[in-house]
Design an enzyme around this catalytic site. Sequence first.
Site, PDB file in Angstrom:
ATOM      1  N   TRP A  75      40.707  51.933  49.322  1.00 13.82           N
ATOM      2  CA  TRP A  75      39.775  50.818  49.443  1.00 13.82           C
ATOM      3  C   TRP A  75      39.864  50.391  50.902  1.00 13.82           C
ATOM      4  CZ3 TRP A  75      39.603  45.443  50.338  1.00 13.82           C
ATOM      5  CH2 TRP A  75      38.508  44.772  49.782  1.00 13.82           C
ATOM      6  N   LYS A 609      40.224  45.963  41.403  1.00 10.77           N
ATOM      7  CA  LYS A 609      40.800  45.288  40.239  1.00 10.77           C
ATOM      8  C   LYS A 609      42.033  44.485  40.624  1.00 10.77           C
ATOM      9  CE  LYS A 609      41.348  44.362  35.899  1.00 10.77           C
ATOM     10  NZ  LYS A 609      40.460  43.290  35.399  1.00 10.77           N
TER      11      LYS A 609
HETATM   12  C1  AGP Z   1      37.392  38.638  37.772  1.00 12.85           C
HETATM   13  O1  AGP Z   1      36.393  39.222  37.061  1.00 12.85           O
HETATM   14  C2  AGP Z   1      37.819  39.239  38.994  1.00 12.85           C
HETATM   15  N1  AGP Z   1      37.467  40.534  39.232  1.00 12.85           N
HETATM   16  C3  AGP Z   1      38.794  38.533  39.879  1.00 12.85           C
HETATM   17  O2  AGP Z   1      38.237  37.284  40.159  1.00 12.85           O
HETATM   18  C4  AGP Z   1      40.241  38.340  39.339  1.00 12.85           C
HETATM   19  O3  AGP Z   1      40.235  37.487  38.243  1.00 12.85           O
HETATM   20  C5  AGP Z   1      41.121  37.811  40.467  1.00 12.85           C
HETATM   21  O4  AGP Z   1      41.134  38.727  41.532  1.00 12.85           O
HETATM   22  C6  AGP Z   1      42.535  37.532  40.010  1.00 12.85           C
HETATM   23  O5  AGP Z   1      43.163  38.682  39.550  1.00 12.85           O
HETATM   24  P1  AGP Z   1      44.543  38.611  38.790  1.00 12.85           P
HETATM   25  O6  AGP Z   1      44.314  37.878  37.505  1.00 12.85           O
HETATM   26  O7  AGP Z   1      44.925  40.045  38.553  1.00 12.85           O
HETATM   27  O8  AGP Z   1      45.507  37.891  39.674  1.00 12.85           O
END
Ligand code: AGP
Length: 614
Positions: A75, A609
């Site tokens: 990424w 993710k």
């Molecule tokens: C939600 O759909 C996201 N892709 C993103 O906001 C995510 O919730 C956020 O990056 C936090 O991730 P985590 O729960 O793995 O800490």
Amino acid sequence: MCGIIGYVGPRVARDVVLAGLRRMEYRGYDSAGVAVVSGGALHVRKKAGKIANLDTALESDPLPDTGIGIGHTRWATHGGPTDGNAHPHVSCNGRVALIHNGIIENFAQLREELQGSGITFASQTDTEAAAQLLGLEVAAGTDLAEAMRRVCRRLEGAFTLVAVDAAEPDRLVAARRNSPLVVGVGEGENFVASDVSAFIEFTRFAIELGQDQVVDVTAEAITVTDFAGAPAQTHPFEVTWDLSAAEKSGYDWFMRKEIYEQPRAVADTLLGRFNPDGSLKLDELHIPEEELRGIDKIIIVACGTAYYAGLVAKYAIEHWTRIACEVEIASEFRYRDPIITRTTLVVTLSQSGETADTLMAIRHAREQHAKVIAICNTNGATIPRESDAVIYTHAGPEIGVASTKGFLTQVAACYLLGLYLAQVRGTKFGDEIAAVMNELAATPPLIQQVLDSLDPIIALAHQFAEQRSVLFLGRHVGYPVALEGALKLKEIAYLHAEGFPAGELKHGPIALVEEGIPVFVVVPPQGRDQLHDKVVSNIQEVRARGAFTIVLAEEGDTEVEPYADVLFTLPRVSTLLQPLVATVPLQMFACELATLKGYDVDQPRNLAKSVTVE
Ligand code: AGP
């Protein structure tokens, strides 16, 4: 963010590595590459774009069959997503191939120094500096693991590194600081990877590497040391889910599968955490009750969807415990010099347990002597390991980048924590706690009821497939639900979507309302002061200005009917628990609309993710 895998054993490493990279595609990436060692040389293929591009390159120029290999999905951070910047990076003396997740903060200085001594760089990445340093070390005769330790001691920032040496066809080394790495322990074969999904097909036994550790891996042995070379303590664990949980099982998208898994996921999160009499038992919360009784402030820190779960939690925790509860976006937290004392409880929410912003926030909190409780879905991840206690959400692996069951289970776990604190501190009577707990325990079938009635939502996605802008309104706990509905649409359907507290509309955002714009409104159950009636007025305000109103209200709520262009009925639950049922239709609307637009729902553009950089 960046997927890493390494393999040593009797299988064809190229195939194991490619399969692992596919399982980690969900992490988000924009280029991919593989390296194997054979005949005293490194063989590397790497391509910008999806793994399919790498497959095509491998068809025209195959890699040899060999039992050692590393692979990477990148990424892009330093340097665009090109073939040249893709990993693995090979040292210019041809000795080592190296892959990296994270950011090497002092790369510019290292690069300058290396270039000054005649090293030629082939990419714009920060990673290549580490590859060149390692190449120089092994060429000078340093043992591969010691060479990795020496390199790590020179690096600043966050990194997981995995490397192979052309002269060592049976061995790979890896290291980690502030970035995830797990070792998969097989029989006569071993793996390293960013997460267990990469090797779950082959083994469920794993070792979580600690901070600042180097692992030396052959098919038969795994040796872990710290960066100074001293033997290090490791944390072996067995993965509780299997391959089927990491597969789509007939669904078009992981996201859709995960939406449908929510009744089970919420039930599993609640499982074993309350007694038949409705009292809470959070055995894993190893913080003495006396300390919990002394808490005078709670701060919830999280990012994205997890932050919205935290906003829901605030309402519940304050209502049940009467402790002031702040909710803070993790990336902002430590920069505002928050007021934290020994009697502050910091609660962190993270599905992945690896989110760098959240990790840095809890480190800051612990430096200030606050107690930290993590609510996390990933066993043994960095955030729970660095917290004082953890409540695991037991949602199973969440692969779709857009969090769904992660959100619902975080909300459920926060309810558990809030009720537990109320129990310990005596701010609610036992029968009151039992009543809420029993209602909470009864929500999984209600979530299923919502899932069974989503046809009107699917129809709405078709109706608004060409829409450019969608608004979401809510009040009280319906407000974070509105924010979450908007975030889902933004991240996977690339639409302009905004969530607002419905009462705030008239202070500006109502200017966005134009003829035909779809406006979702989450209506609270009737009975809590005037909250319901206020929302009904808000619906009228937008409808009077031409909005197409999609109203989510509890069954039997006839008062909203005249103002709803489409009425979606929700099962009856009390106000604080409503997010568990009200969020589901919004998740499905986004999933269906993005599908209709032909987008990659599980891996939306620009997103990862697990966001392991700040
Ligand atoms: C939600 O759909 C996201 N892709 C993103 O906001 C995510 O919730 C956020 O990056 C936090 O991730 P985590 O729960 O793995 O800490």
